[in-house]
Design a protein around this motif. Structure first.
Motif, PDB file in Angstrom:
ATOM      1  N   GLY A  19      27.511  21.465  16.745  1.00 43.85           N
ATOM      2  CA  GLY A  19      26.750  20.311  15.720  1.00 43.85           C
ATOM      3  C   GLY A  19      27.834  19.360  15.068  1.00 43.85           C
ATOM      4  N   SER A  20      29.105  19.724  15.473  1.00 45.75           N
ATOM      5  CA  SER A  20      30.538  18.680  15.185  1.00 45.75           C
ATOM      6  C   SER A  20      30.733  17.530  15.923  1.00 45.75           C
ATOM      7  N   ARG A  21      30.099  17.759  17.311  1.00 46.67           N
ATOM      8  CA  ARG A  21      30.367  16.775  18.423  1.00 46.67           C
ATOM      9  C   ARG A  21      29.047  16.527  19.830  1.00 46.67           C
ATOM     10  N   GLY A  22      29.274  16.061  20.022  1.00 45.99           N
ATOM     11  CA  GLY A  22      28.536  15.674  21.355  1.00 45.99           C
ATOM     12  C   GLY A  22      26.690  15.796  21.288  1.00 45.99           C
ATOM     13  N   ILE A  23      26.164  16.541  21.661  1.00 46.93           N
ATOM     14  CA  ILE A  23      24.665  17.359  21.262  1.00 46.93           C
ATOM     15  C   ILE A  23      24.403  16.988  20.418  1.00 46.93           C
ATOM     16  N   GLY A  24      25.307  18.247  19.424  1.00 47.77           N
ATOM     17  CA  GLY A  24      24.895  18.918  18.771  1.00 47.77           C
ATOM     18  C   GLY A  24      25.278  18.253  17.762  1.00 47.77           C
ATOM     19  N   ARG A  25      25.781  17.317  17.492  1.00 47.32           N
ATOM     20  CA  ARG A  25      26.245  16.188  16.580  1.00 47.32           C
ATOM     21  C   ARG A  25      25.254  15.533  16.084  1.00 47.32           C
ATOM     22  N   ALA A 102      25.830  25.358  20.999  1.00 47.30           N
ATOM     23  CA  ALA A 102      27.574  25.475  21.800  1.00 47.30           C
ATOM     24  C   ALA A 102      27.199  26.283  22.799  1.00 47.30           C
ATOM     25  N   GLY A 103      28.691  25.574  23.590  1.00 49.13           N
ATOM     26  CA  GLY A 103      29.471  25.820  25.006  1.00 49.13           C
ATOM     27  C   GLY A 103      30.596  24.693  25.346  1.00 49.13           C
ATOM     28  N   THR A 104      30.731  25.439  26.636  1.00 48.37           N
ATOM     29  CA  THR A 104      31.780  25.420  27.182  1.00 48.37           C
ATOM     30  C   THR A 104      31.690  24.901  28.527  1.00 48.37           C
ATOM     31  N   SER A 105      32.662  24.581  29.591  1.00 41.05           N
ATOM     32  CA  SER A 105      32.603  24.165  30.379  1.00 41.05           C
ATOM     33  C   SER A 105      33.467  24.969  31.662  1.00 41.05           C
ATOM     34  N   SER A 106      32.820  24.946  32.807  1.00 41.07           N
ATOM     35  CA  SER A 106      33.659  25.429  33.745  1.00 41.07           C
ATOM     36  C   SER A 106      33.296  24.603  34.960  1.00 41.07           C
ATOM     37  N   GLY A 107      34.317  24.291  35.755  1.00 44.33           N
ATOM     38  CA  GLY A 107      34.884  23.967  36.770  1.00 44.33           C
ATOM     39  C   GLY A 107      35.390  24.550  38.303  1.00 44.33           C
ATOM     40  N   ALA A 108      34.467  25.625  37.947  1.00 45.66           N
ATOM     41  CA  ALA A 108      34.575  26.260  38.855  1.00 45.66           C
ATOM     42  C   ALA A 108      33.726  26.720  39.909  1.00 45.66           C
ATOM     43  N   PHE A 122      30.287  33.805  30.851  1.00 48.86           N
ATOM     44  CA  PHE A 122      29.046  34.534  30.117  1.00 48.86           C
ATOM     45  C   PHE A 122      29.086  34.618  28.645  1.00 48.86           C
ATOM     46  N   ALA A 123      29.968  35.090  28.011  1.00 44.38           N
ATOM     47  CA  ALA A 123      30.215  35.210  27.121  1.00 44.38           C
ATOM     48  C   ALA A 123      29.422  34.357  26.263  1.00 44.38           C
ATOM     49  N   VAL A 124      29.631  33.006  26.194  1.00 44.37           N
ATOM     50  CA  VAL A 124      29.922  31.493  25.478  1.00 44.37           C
ATOM     51  C   VAL A 124      28.246  31.381  25.600  1.00 44.37           C
ATOM     52  N   HIS A 125      27.647  31.613  26.826  1.00 47.25           N
ATOM     53  CA  HIS A 125      25.989  30.340  27.817  1.00 47.25           C
ATOM     54  C   HIS A 125      24.885  31.865  27.329  1.00 47.25           C
ATOM     55  N   PHE A 126      25.187  33.119  27.768  1.00 52.10           N
ATOM     56  CA  PHE A 126      24.730  33.866  27.889  1.00 52.10           C
ATOM     57  C   PHE A 126      24.613  34.873  26.339  1.00 52.10           C
ATOM     58  N   LYS A 127      25.453  35.624  26.527  1.00 47.01           N
ATOM     59  CA  LYS A 127      25.622  36.332  25.309  1.00 47.01           C
ATOM     60  C   LYS A 127      25.754  36.031  23.489  1.00 47.01           C
ATOM     61  N   ALA A 128      25.735  35.146  23.649  1.00 45.21           N
ATOM     62  CA  ALA A 128      26.150  34.779  22.023  1.00 45.21           C
ATOM     63  C   ALA A 128      24.797  34.118  21.845  1.00 45.21           C
ATOM     64  N   ILE A 149      19.882  25.837  24.630  1.00 36.04           N
ATOM     65  CA  ILE A 149      20.195  24.695  25.792  1.00 36.04           C
ATOM     66  C   ILE A 149      20.807  24.672  26.828  1.00 36.04           C
ATOM     67  N   SER A 150      20.086  24.340  27.734  1.00 38.13           N
ATOM     68  CA  SER A 150      20.784  24.580  29.541  1.00 38.13           C
ATOM     69  C   SER A 150      21.234  23.356  29.870  1.00 38.13           C
ATOM     70  N   SER A 151      21.071  23.427  30.933  1.00 39.18           N
ATOM     71  CA  SER A 151      21.629  21.443  32.075  1.00 39.18           C
ATOM     72  C   SER A 151      20.826  21.991  32.956  1.00 39.18           C
ATOM     73  N   GLY A 152      20.934  20.433  33.386  1.00 41.29           N
ATOM     74  CA  GLY A 152      20.645  20.308  34.396  1.00 41.29           C
ATOM     75  C   GLY A 152      21.027  21.022  35.749  1.00 41.29           C
ATOM     76  N   LEU A 153      22.309  21.309  35.641  1.00 41.63           N
ATOM     77  CA  LEU A 153      23.347  21.596  36.516  1.00 41.63           C
ATOM     78  C   LEU A 153      22.205  23.250  37.163  1.00 41.63           C
ATOM     79  N   ALA A 154      21.315  24.165  36.174  1.00 37.10           N
ATOM     80  CA  ALA A 154      20.192  25.032  36.860  1.00 37.10           C
ATOM     81  C   ALA A 154      19.521  24.879  37.481  1.00 37.10           C
ATOM     82  N   ARG A 155      19.260  23.759  38.193  1.00 31.24           N
ATOM     83  CA  ARG A 155      18.094  22.658  38.918  1.00 31.24           C
ATOM     84  C   ARG A 155      18.808  22.211  40.772  1.00 31.24           C
TER      85      ARG A 155
END
Length: 259
Positions: A19-25, A102-108, A122-128, A149-155
């Motif tokens: 909640g300290s930045r971006g969409i969460g803020r 809360a989330g982190t990015s991946s450019g892989a 997996f740890a950040v976006h699903f397990k958490a 919170i998901s992402s348009g990138l799921a579609r």
């Protein structure tokens, strides 16, 4: 932890991760404008968290910032204890809303993706969200609300998101199962899927890279990239009583990208 001792009986309380930045803020501040008090988390930047807390208080709400690194599942029990202490300081035992943001990015890419990055995402976006929500269930009021919170990138697809996008698709499936199983407690669970948003997420790629910025705008029906202020109000609205009959739904907040 920064707190206040005044009671907030009768006011709704939200927990917002990241909640300290971006969409969460923006979500914390939109909720504050609606009179909703927040316990929100930050990963490392306490100074920014303190700014958000001050703005929420200025808006007339109460707010507490707690440090949490969502990938560290072993810390969740201690975090829940701190949530209990925060609620006690406000003279209540339960909270009403949970936003798993809360989330982190991946450019892989698929070809270059590694097991280590798969595990980290997996740890950040699903397990958490799965395990943290589990831990917090005894404290969520019956009739409460959860937004994942998901992402348009799921579609749709975008190069270099072969790990991140599928992880968010998993969050969308999880949301439906949560909605089904928490239905007897009248807890609704929905998922918001932002499109590309101009924040510091992913190294500020959408915000700061002119080529990416233009490509996103060119593929969005409304002709621009998204902003946190486009998404926060939707999350806050979904948590309100007016949306109490909306359940197990995916709501994409993306200005019509890739349609």
């Amino acid at each position: 932890m920064t707190t206040t001792s005044a009671k907030c009986t009768g006011s709704k309380i939200a927990i917002v991760t990241g909640g300290s930045r971006g969409i969460g803020r923006d979500t914390v501040l939109r909720l504050a404008a609606r009179g909703v008090n927040s316990i929100f988390t930050y990963n490392a930047n306490q100074a920014e968290a303190d700014k958000v807390r001050a703005l929420a208080i200025e808006a007339g709400a109460k707010a507490i910032a707690l440090q949490l690194s969502v990938e560290r599942v072993a810390t969740f029990d201690a975090f829940v204890m701190r949530v209990r202490e925060a609620l006690d300081s406000w003279g209540v035992k339960r909270f009403d809303y949970l936003v798993n943001n809360a989330g982190t990015s991946s450019g892989a890419s698929f070809e270059a993706g590694t097991e280590a990055e798969l595990d980290a995402q997996f740890a950040v976006h699903f397990k958490a969200p799965f395990l943290l929500t589990q831990k917090l269930l005894p404290l969520i009021s019956d009739g409460g609300r959860i937004v994942n919170i998901s992402s348009g990138l799921a579609r749709f697809t975008f190069p270099g998101r072969a790990i991140y996008g599928p992880m968010k698709a998993a969050v969308e499936a999880l949301t439906r199962y949560m909605a089904l199983e928490l239905g007897p407690r009248r807890i609704t669970v929905n998922v918001v899927a932002p499109g590309a948003v101009a924040t510091d997420f992913s190294g500020g790629m959408v915000r700061d890279n002119p080529q990416v910025h233009k490509a996103v705008a060119d593929h969005t029906a409304l002709g621009r990239v998204g902003l946190p202020t486009d998404v926060g109000p939707v999350i806050a609205a979904l948590l309100s009583d007016e949306f109490g009959w909306v359940n197990a739904q995916r709501i994409e907040v993306a200005g019509g990208i890739q349609i």
